[in-house]
Design an enzyme around this catalytic site. Structure first.
Site, PDB file in Angstrom:
ATOM      1  N   HIS A 131       0.820  -1.214   0.000  1.00 43.49           N
ATOM      2  CA  HIS A 131       0.000   0.000   0.000  1.00 43.49           C
ATOM      3  C   HIS A 131       0.858   1.270   0.000  1.00 43.49           C
ATOM      4  CE1 HIS A 131       0.547  -0.632   4.326  1.00 43.49           C
ATOM      5  NE2 HIS A 131       0.240   0.640   4.494  1.00 43.49           N
ATOM      6  N   CYS A 178     -30.895  -0.973  -9.619  1.00 45.73           N
ATOM      7  CA  CYS A 178     -32.001  -1.186  -8.684  1.00 45.73           C
ATOM      8  C   CYS A 178     -33.364  -0.964  -9.336  1.00 45.73           C
ATOM      9  CB  CYS A 178     -31.846  -0.272  -7.471  1.00 45.73           C
ATOM     10  SG  CYS A 178     -31.934   1.487  -7.887  1.00 45.73           S
TER      11      CYS A 178
END
Length: 181
Positions: free
Chosen positions: A72, A157
């Protein structure tokens, strides 16, 4: 030398578009390193993105395969551009609060301050328009993120409204404009 883009995908249905995005970015000559949240792997496999990017896909902040590398941190140092596409409401909230519980958010926190950062939200209209999401996006803009505004469209949705991931040609143009600044 090729510019390096760190592309982070969070868990939206739009994550499947990451394959096309990685493909188009690599065809343009960019070196693409992909980070995925666990939720993103439910929509597209890391192997698909690894094959297209020709780079390992980073999933787990605790997985350090090389003793001399902290993924990271090093990904942040190597990035000419950090792009989150799609960015869910959850990821946006975590970033705005400085949380670093996954590879995506930890890398974002470890970025050098001058690294250009683009964020492309993708979520339900009510989630995108919610005052907390808008507040979190403003916080991110204050620290240097540039938003790639979601489209107004029929959403997964079944509702119609703003929240669909921006068209890939718009994302690609923002990437090129940002890297040429």
């Amino acid at each position: 030398m090729a510019k390096t883009i760190v592309l982070a995908l969070s868990g939206s249905i739009s994550a499947y578009k990451g394959a096309d995005l990685v493909s188009q970015l690599t065809k343009k000559g960019y070196e693409v390193h992909v980070i995925m949240t666990k939720a993103a792997t439910q929509f597209i496999t890391p192997l698909t993105l690894q094959v297209l990017s020709k780079q390992p896909v980073h999933l787990d902040i605790m997985e350090e395969k090389l003793a001399n590398r902290i993924n990271h941190i090093d990904l942040g140092k190597e990035a000419d551009l950090f792009l989150i596409a799609p960015a869910t409401a959850n990821t946006i909230a975590q970033l705005a609060q400085g949380l670093s519980g996954n590879m995506l958010t930890a890398t974002a926190l470890a970025l050098p301050a001058d690294t250009p950062k683009l964020i492309a939200p993708a979520m339900n209209t009510k989630m995108y328009c919610h005052p907390l999401t808008q507040k979190n996006l403003k916080i991110l803009q204050e620290i240097g993120y540039k938003e790639i505004t979601p489209r107004h469209s029929l959403l997964a949705c079944g509702e119609i409204g703003q929240g669909a991931l921006a068209d890939l040609d718009i994302i690609l143009q923002k990437v090129e404009d940002t890297l040429s600044e």
